[in-house]
Design a protein around this motif. Structure first.
Motif, PDB file in Angstrom:
ATOM      1  N   MET A 152       0.829  -1.205   0.000  1.00 43.63           N
ATOM      2  CA  MET A 152       0.000   0.000   0.000  1.00 43.63           C
ATOM      3  C   MET A 152       0.864   1.256   0.000  1.00 43.63           C
ATOM      4  SD  MET A 152      -3.025  -0.996   2.606  1.00 43.63           S
ATOM      5  CE  MET A 152      -3.318  -2.746   2.813  1.00 43.63           C
ATOM      6  N   GLU A 153       1.960   1.219   0.739  1.00 45.63           N
ATOM      7  CA  GLU A 153       2.862   2.369   0.761  1.00 45.63           C
ATOM      8  C   GLU A 153       3.469   2.621  -0.616  1.00 45.63           C
ATOM      9  OE1 GLU A 153       5.511   1.337   3.961  1.00 45.63           O
ATOM     10  OE2 GLU A 153       4.218   2.312   5.455  1.00 45.63           O
ATOM     11  N   ARG A 154       3.797   1.546  -1.352  1.00 42.53           N
ATOM     12  CA  ARG A 154       4.326   1.716  -2.708  1.00 42.53           C
ATOM     13  C   ARG A 154       3.297   2.387  -3.611  1.00 42.53           C
ATOM     14  NH1 ARG A 154       6.646  -3.191  -1.473  1.00 42.53           N
ATOM     15  NH2 ARG A 154       5.062  -4.438  -2.538  1.00 42.53           N
ATOM     16  N   ILE A 155       2.015   2.009  -3.446  1.00 39.21           N
ATOM     17  CA  ILE A 155       0.950   2.612  -4.248  1.00 39.21           C
ATOM     18  C   ILE A 155       0.820   4.094  -3.917  1.00 39.21           C
ATOM     19  CG2 ILE A 155      -1.556   2.652  -4.587  1.00 39.21           C
ATOM     20  CD1 ILE A 155      -1.435  -0.452  -4.232  1.00 39.21           C
ATOM     21  N   VAL A 156       0.822   4.411  -2.626  1.00 45.53           N
ATOM     22  CA  VAL A 156       0.713   5.807  -2.197  1.00 45.53           C
ATOM     23  C   VAL A 156       1.922   6.605  -2.669  1.00 45.53           C
ATOM     24  CG1 VAL A 156       0.665   7.320  -0.182  1.00 45.53           C
ATOM     25  CG2 VAL A 156      -0.789   5.283  -0.244  1.00 45.53           C
ATOM     26  N   ASP A 157       3.115   6.038  -2.498  1.00 45.77           N
ATOM     27  CA  ASP A 157       4.342   6.722  -2.917  1.00 45.77           C
ATOM     28  C   ASP A 157       4.364   6.982  -4.422  1.00 45.77           C
ATOM     29  OD1 ASP A 157       5.200   6.739  -0.294  1.00 45.77           O
ATOM     30  OD2 ASP A 157       6.613   5.071  -0.546  1.00 45.77           O
ATOM     31  N   ALA A 158       3.677   6.129  -5.182  1.00 46.08           N
ATOM     32  CA  ALA A 158       3.620   6.307  -6.632  1.00 46.08           C
ATOM     33  C   ALA A 158       2.627   7.399  -7.027  1.00 46.08           C
ATOM     34  CB  ALA A 158       3.248   4.988  -7.312  1.00 46.08           C
ATOM     35  N   GLY A 159       1.895   7.928  -6.031  1.00 48.42           N
ATOM     36  CA  GLY A 159       0.970   9.029  -6.303  1.00 48.42           C
ATOM     37  C   GLY A 159      -0.361   8.600  -6.876  1.00 48.42           C
ATOM     38  N   ILE A 160      -0.727   7.336  -6.720  1.00 52.65           N
ATOM     39  CA  ILE A 160      -2.010   6.868  -7.232  1.00 52.65           C
ATOM     40  C   ILE A 160      -3.116   7.417  -6.330  1.00 52.65           C
ATOM     41  CG2 ILE A 160      -3.448   4.848  -7.691  1.00 52.65           C
ATOM     42  CD1 ILE A 160      -0.808   3.331  -8.252  1.00 52.65           C
ATOM     43  N   VAL A 161      -4.082   8.091  -6.938  1.00 57.41           N
ATOM     44  CA  VAL A 161      -5.183   8.686  -6.189  1.00 57.41           C
ATOM     45  C   VAL A 161      -6.334   7.690  -6.148  1.00 57.41           C
ATOM     46  CG1 VAL A 161      -6.828  10.580  -6.118  1.00 57.41           C
ATOM     47  CG2 VAL A 161      -4.493  10.981  -6.922  1.00 57.41           C
ATOM     48  N   PHE A 162      -6.803   7.391  -4.952  1.00 53.93           N
ATOM     49  CA  PHE A 162      -7.912   6.466  -4.795  1.00 53.93           C
ATOM     50  C   PHE A 162      -9.207   7.233  -4.599  1.00 53.93           C
ATOM     51  CE2 PHE A 162      -4.392   3.757  -4.072  1.00 53.93           C
ATOM     52  CZ  PHE A 162      -4.811   2.478  -4.368  1.00 53.93           C
ATOM     53  N   VAL A 163     -10.252   6.755  -5.263  1.00 54.22           N
ATOM     54  CA  VAL A 163     -11.591   7.323  -5.100  1.00 54.22           C
ATOM     55  C   VAL A 163     -12.549   6.187  -4.793  1.00 54.22           C
ATOM     56  CG1 VAL A 163     -11.191   9.292  -6.624  1.00 54.22           C
ATOM     57  CG2 VAL A 163     -12.053   7.174  -7.582  1.00 54.22           C
ATOM     58  N   SER A 164     -13.640   6.490  -4.109  1.00 54.84           N
ATOM     59  CA  SER A 164     -14.619   5.476  -3.742  1.00 54.84           C
ATOM     60  C   SER A 164     -15.494   5.141  -4.946  1.00 54.84           C
ATOM     61  CB  SER A 164     -15.488   5.989  -2.595  1.00 54.84           C
ATOM     62  OG  SER A 164     -16.425   5.008  -2.214  1.00 54.84           O
ATOM     63  N   ASP A 165     -15.780   3.846  -5.122  1.00 57.59           N
ATOM     64  CA  ASP A 165     -16.712   3.443  -6.175  1.00 57.59           C
ATOM     65  C   ASP A 165     -18.029   3.024  -5.529  1.00 57.59           C
ATOM     66  OD1 ASP A 165     -16.341   0.883  -5.190  1.00 57.59           O
ATOM     67  OD2 ASP A 165     -15.703   0.022  -7.089  1.00 57.59           O
ATOM     68  N   GLU A 166     -18.916   2.476  -6.321  1.00 57.70           N
ATOM     69  CA  GLU A 166     -20.244   2.124  -5.818  1.00 57.70           C
ATOM     70  C   GLU A 166     -20.224   1.027  -4.757  1.00 57.70           C
ATOM     71  OE1 GLU A 166     -19.217  -0.326  -9.311  1.00 57.70           O
ATOM     72  OE2 GLU A 166     -19.282   1.825  -9.016  1.00 57.70           O
ATOM     73  N   THR A 167     -19.144   0.276  -4.647  1.00 55.75           N
ATOM     74  CA  THR A 167     -19.061  -0.762  -3.619  1.00 55.75           C
ATOM     75  C   THR A 167     -18.533  -0.194  -2.309  1.00 55.75           C
ATOM     76  OG1 THR A 167     -16.800  -1.411  -4.165  1.00 55.75           O
ATOM     77  CG2 THR A 167     -18.580  -2.540  -5.362  1.00 55.75           C
ATOM     78  N   GLY A 168     -18.075   1.059  -2.337  1.00 55.08           N
ATOM     79  CA  GLY A 168     -17.501   1.654  -1.139  1.00 55.08           C
ATOM     80  C   GLY A 168     -16.002   1.430  -1.033  1.00 55.08           C
ATOM     81  N   LEU A 169     -15.446   0.685  -1.992  1.00 53.62           N
ATOM     82  CA  LEU A 169     -13.999   0.461  -1.996  1.00 53.62           C
ATOM     83  C   LEU A 169     -13.298   1.691  -2.555  1.00 53.62           C
ATOM     84  CD1 LEU A 169     -13.862  -3.144  -3.446  1.00 53.62           C
ATOM     85  CD2 LEU A 169     -13.619  -2.462  -1.065  1.00 53.62           C
ATOM     86  N   PHE A 170     -12.091   1.896  -2.159  1.00 52.72           N
ATOM     87  CA  PHE A 170     -11.308   2.987  -2.712  1.00 52.72           C
ATOM     88  C   PHE A 170     -10.410   2.423  -3.801  1.00 52.72           C
ATOM     89  CE2 PHE A 170     -12.677   4.738   1.245  1.00 52.72           C
ATOM     90  CZ  PHE A 170     -12.986   6.040   0.886  1.00 52.72           C
ATOM     91  N   LEU A 171     -10.610   2.923  -5.008  1.00 49.24           N
ATOM     92  CA  LEU A 171      -9.870   2.444  -6.173  1.00 49.24           C
ATOM     93  C   LEU A 171      -9.085   3.595  -6.779  1.00 49.24           C
ATOM     94  CD1 LEU A 171     -12.781   0.445  -7.823  1.00 49.24           C
ATOM     95  CD2 LEU A 171     -10.916  -0.460  -6.455  1.00 49.24           C
ATOM     96  N   PRO A 172      -8.026   3.278  -7.513  1.00 52.61           N
ATOM     97  CA  PRO A 172      -7.301   4.342  -8.201  1.00 52.61           C
ATOM     98  C   PRO A 172      -8.261   5.128  -9.097  1.00 52.61           C
ATOM     99  CG  PRO A 172      -6.075   2.309  -8.294  1.00 52.61           C
ATOM    100  CD  PRO A 172      -7.438   1.978  -7.745  1.00 52.61           C
ATOM    101  N   GLN A 173      -8.085   6.437  -9.106  1.00 53.79           N
ATOM    102  CA  GLN A 173      -8.970   7.299  -9.873  1.00 53.79           C
ATOM    103  C   GLN A 173      -9.037   6.837 -11.321  1.00 53.79           C
ATOM    104  OE1 GLN A 173      -7.821  11.385  -9.662  1.00 53.79           O
ATOM    105  NE2 GLN A 173      -9.935  12.042  -9.825  1.00 53.79           N
TER     106      GLN A 173
END
Length: 98
Positions: free
Chosen positions: A72-93
């Protein structure tokens, strides 16, 4: 494409000594861990149930958790922006479940 569960997913590791039945058992164990992970993340299963399953599969639960956090830290460090979808999960924009 990155799914919200990717840092938590188990990976199948092939073993040259495995026969077909060994591979089937390994895949079934991997799928069980994957299901329990998703259930734990959505509150449908207790984290202790997941950790017990990991330990039964000879996976150190605390190392698994450390590896997931590192992913998860690698994903955050890569600057991937997560947004919530209809399931409530946070996915990359820009990525949605199909």
């Amino acid at each position: 494409m990155i799914d919200a569960y990717d840092p938590l997913r188990p990976w199948f590791v092939s073993n040259p000594d495995y026969n077909r039945e060994d591979e089937r058992r390994a895949v079934e164990a991997m799928l069980l861990i994957d299901d329990l992970t998703q259930q734990a993340m959505t509150g449908q299963a207790d984290i202790d149930t997941l950790f017990d399953c990991l330990a039964e599969q000879e996976i150190d639960p605390l190392q698994w958790a450390d590896d997931a956090v590192a992913g998860m830290e690698r994903i955050v460090d890569a600057g991937i922006v997560f947004v919530s979808d209809e399931t409530g999960l946070f996915l990359p924009q820009g990525i949605r479940h199909v």
